[in-house]
Design an enzyme around this catalytic site. Structure first.
Site, PDB file in Angstrom:
ATOM      1  N   HIS A 311       0.847  -1.199   0.000  1.00 29.26           N
ATOM      2  CA  HIS A 311       0.000   0.000   0.000  1.00 29.26           C
ATOM      3  C   HIS A 311       0.881   1.247   0.000  1.00 29.26           C
ATOM      4  CE1 HIS A 311      -3.431   2.560   0.700  1.00 29.26           C
ATOM      5  NE2 HIS A 311      -2.854   3.074   1.765  1.00 29.26           N
ATOM      6  N   GLU A 322       2.836  -0.567   7.921  1.00 25.55           N
ATOM      7  CA  GLU A 322       2.738  -1.690   6.983  1.00 25.55           C
ATOM      8  C   GLU A 322       3.952  -2.599   7.098  1.00 25.55           C
ATOM      9  OE1 GLU A 322       1.619  -2.670   2.326  1.00 25.55           O
ATOM     10  OE2 GLU A 322       2.126  -0.611   2.897  1.00 25.55           O
ATOM     11  N   LYS A 343       3.014   3.138  -6.305  1.00 25.13           N
ATOM     12  CA  LYS A 343       2.579   4.524  -6.121  1.00 25.13           C
ATOM     13  C   LYS A 343       3.717   5.501  -6.378  1.00 25.13           C
ATOM     14  CE  LYS A 343      -1.158   3.639  -2.782  1.00 25.13           C
ATOM     15  NZ  LYS A 343      -1.088   2.162  -2.664  1.00 25.13           N
ATOM     16  N   PHE A 408      -8.518   5.356   5.242  1.00 19.62           N
ATOM     17  CA  PHE A 408      -9.051   6.123   6.364  1.00 19.62           C
ATOM     18  C   PHE A 408     -10.235   5.390   6.975  1.00 19.62           C
ATOM     19  CE2 PHE A 408      -7.700  10.748   5.099  1.00 19.62           C
ATOM     20  CZ  PHE A 408      -6.378  10.392   5.239  1.00 19.62           C
TER      21      PHE A 408
END
Length: 420
Positions: A311, A322, A343, A408
């Site tokens: 992530h 993580e 990402k 979230f």
């Protein structure tokens, strides 16, 4: 419980439109991060985003004509355009469309989003304030509703089975795939279109995430270096946009029609932290439980997982939690594990992130090639001992990969994909 296979993949990301172009550019180390030019950013602390390129300036850019006719596109926000285009690519590859009433009723669609049509909401608000309510289009509400990506896809392809839309922040895309796989395993559907779509790069959304101090701000003058997962100098995420869509089928359904199987969804786990609205617990306990659930469902041991698409958004707290969860799940096997954050190349696609990253994970297994983590110049010492694939793609034979997505509200999701 039936086995679930993948027969189609489609995507739109800041690296371009189409799975092939995305994979080629990602593994070559390209970046889709660029300065925001669609609105004034001079008073914003973050001025970089992962923006989907346009066909006018990129041969692999997004062509809205491939999504829907112009008269229909005016009734949809951008995230729906992306979802329709990615779904069309995935369905073409799957080479299937329901014909009979039974086939239509046994096929469904779950497409997630984190925020939905945020720009349409912001624009409607400005219209009412500046020109009055009579100036609103009658299509303004369906243009931004989160479930309308799934709704439009189901209408376009005649899918009368289960229809859904997780709106679980940045875990939504992964949950859509996992939930769709569950429906197939349980016998409630034979075919599911599943994934996520997001397009909320807007002055208000950038300002809002910046106010929460979640966005990267240190590299505004060097956009491609703005997203720095695992790096000691990481300072937040870069917002991105796009869509990732899979066609999932029960294996016997796919084999029965002679479909080419591209990969498998073998494990899924999802949990809640019950801890904080934006921050995970330092030990990543919820993420750990989601990963362990996925491995239990898949019947795998830690050493059988060769790669994790993390992530890892490049927030200081999130990356550390993580890694703590990964160490807890994998133990000594962490020494043979490779992990990267894509990402770093495309930014954080919020509700679409988990779906796009699941596709990248499937491609990593297919090609035995692991995508790199860009901008990883100084690995945080807390992450020592894990192969984080800095800068360059790595050839490595693997049979299974894990893709993580957290959001979230404390939502966690983990998918495990396997070789065809």
């Amino acid at each position: 419980m039936r086995d679930v296979v993948v027969t189609g993949m489609g995507m739109v990301t800041p690296l371009g439109s189409g799975v092939a172009a995305n994979w080629d550019r990602l593994t070559a180390g390209a970046s889709g991060l660029r300065p925001i030019t669609a609105f004034d950013t001079t008073d914003l602390p973050a001025r970089v985003a992962g923006i989907v390129p346009d066909i006018a300036g990129d041969p692999h850019g997004f062509d809205p004509e491939q999504a829907a006719p112009a008269k229909d596109r005016r009734k949809m926000d951008r995230f729906i355009h992306f979802a329709l285009a990615a779904a069309a690519e995935a369905m073409r590859q799957a080479d299937w469309q329901p014909r009979s009433d039974t086939e239509k009723q046994r096929a469904g669609c779950i497409v997630a989003t984190g925020i939905g049509g945020f720009p349409a909401i912001a624009a409607a608000t400005r219209t009412v304030e500046q020109s009055g309510p009579r100036r609103l289009s009658p299509f303004v509400i369906p243009s931004f509703l989160g479930n309308l990506a799934a709704g439009h896809i189901s209408i376009a392809w005649g899918l009368e089975g289960p229809l859904g839309c997780p709106v679980t922040a940045c875990a939504a895309g992964a949950q859509a795939i996992g939930d769709a796989a569950r429906l197939i395993r349980a016998g409630d559907a034979d075919v599911m279109i599943a994934g996520g779509a997001e397009a909320c790069i807007d002055r208000v959304s950038i300002a809002g995430f910046a106010a929460a101090r979640a966005l990267a701000t240190a590299q505004n003058n060097d956009p491609t270096r703005a997203s720095r997962p695992f790096d000691a100098a990481r300072d937040g995420f870069v917002m991105g946009e796009g869509a990732g869509i899979l066609v999932l089928e029960a294996e016997e359904h796919a084999r029965g029609r002679g479909a080419a199987v591209l990969g498998r969804i073998v494990g899924y786990g999802t949990t809640g932290d019950a801890h904080h609205i934006t921050a995970p617990p330092e030990d990543g306990a919820g993420a750990r439980r989601a990963m362990q659930m996925a491995m239990n469902q898949a019947g795998l041991q830690p050493r059988q997982i060769g790669y994790i698409n993390a992530h890892a958004t490049a927030t200081p707290v999130g990356d550390a939690a993580e890694i703590a969860a990964v160490r807890a799940v994998f133990g000594d096997a962490v020494s043979g594990l490779s992990m990267s954050s894509t990402k770093s190349a495309i930014g954080h696609l919020l509700g679409a992130a988990g779906a796009v990253e699941a596709i990248y994970s499937l491609l990593a297994v297919r090609d035995n090639l692991l995508p790199p983590t860009r901008n990883l110049d100084n690995i945080d010492p807390a992450f020592d001992g894990i192969d984080l694939l800095p800068h360059r793609a790595k050839p490595k034979a693997i049979d299974y990969a894990m893709s993580n997505a957290f959001g979230f509200g404390g939502v966690n999701a983990a998918l495990i994909v396997g070789r065809a």
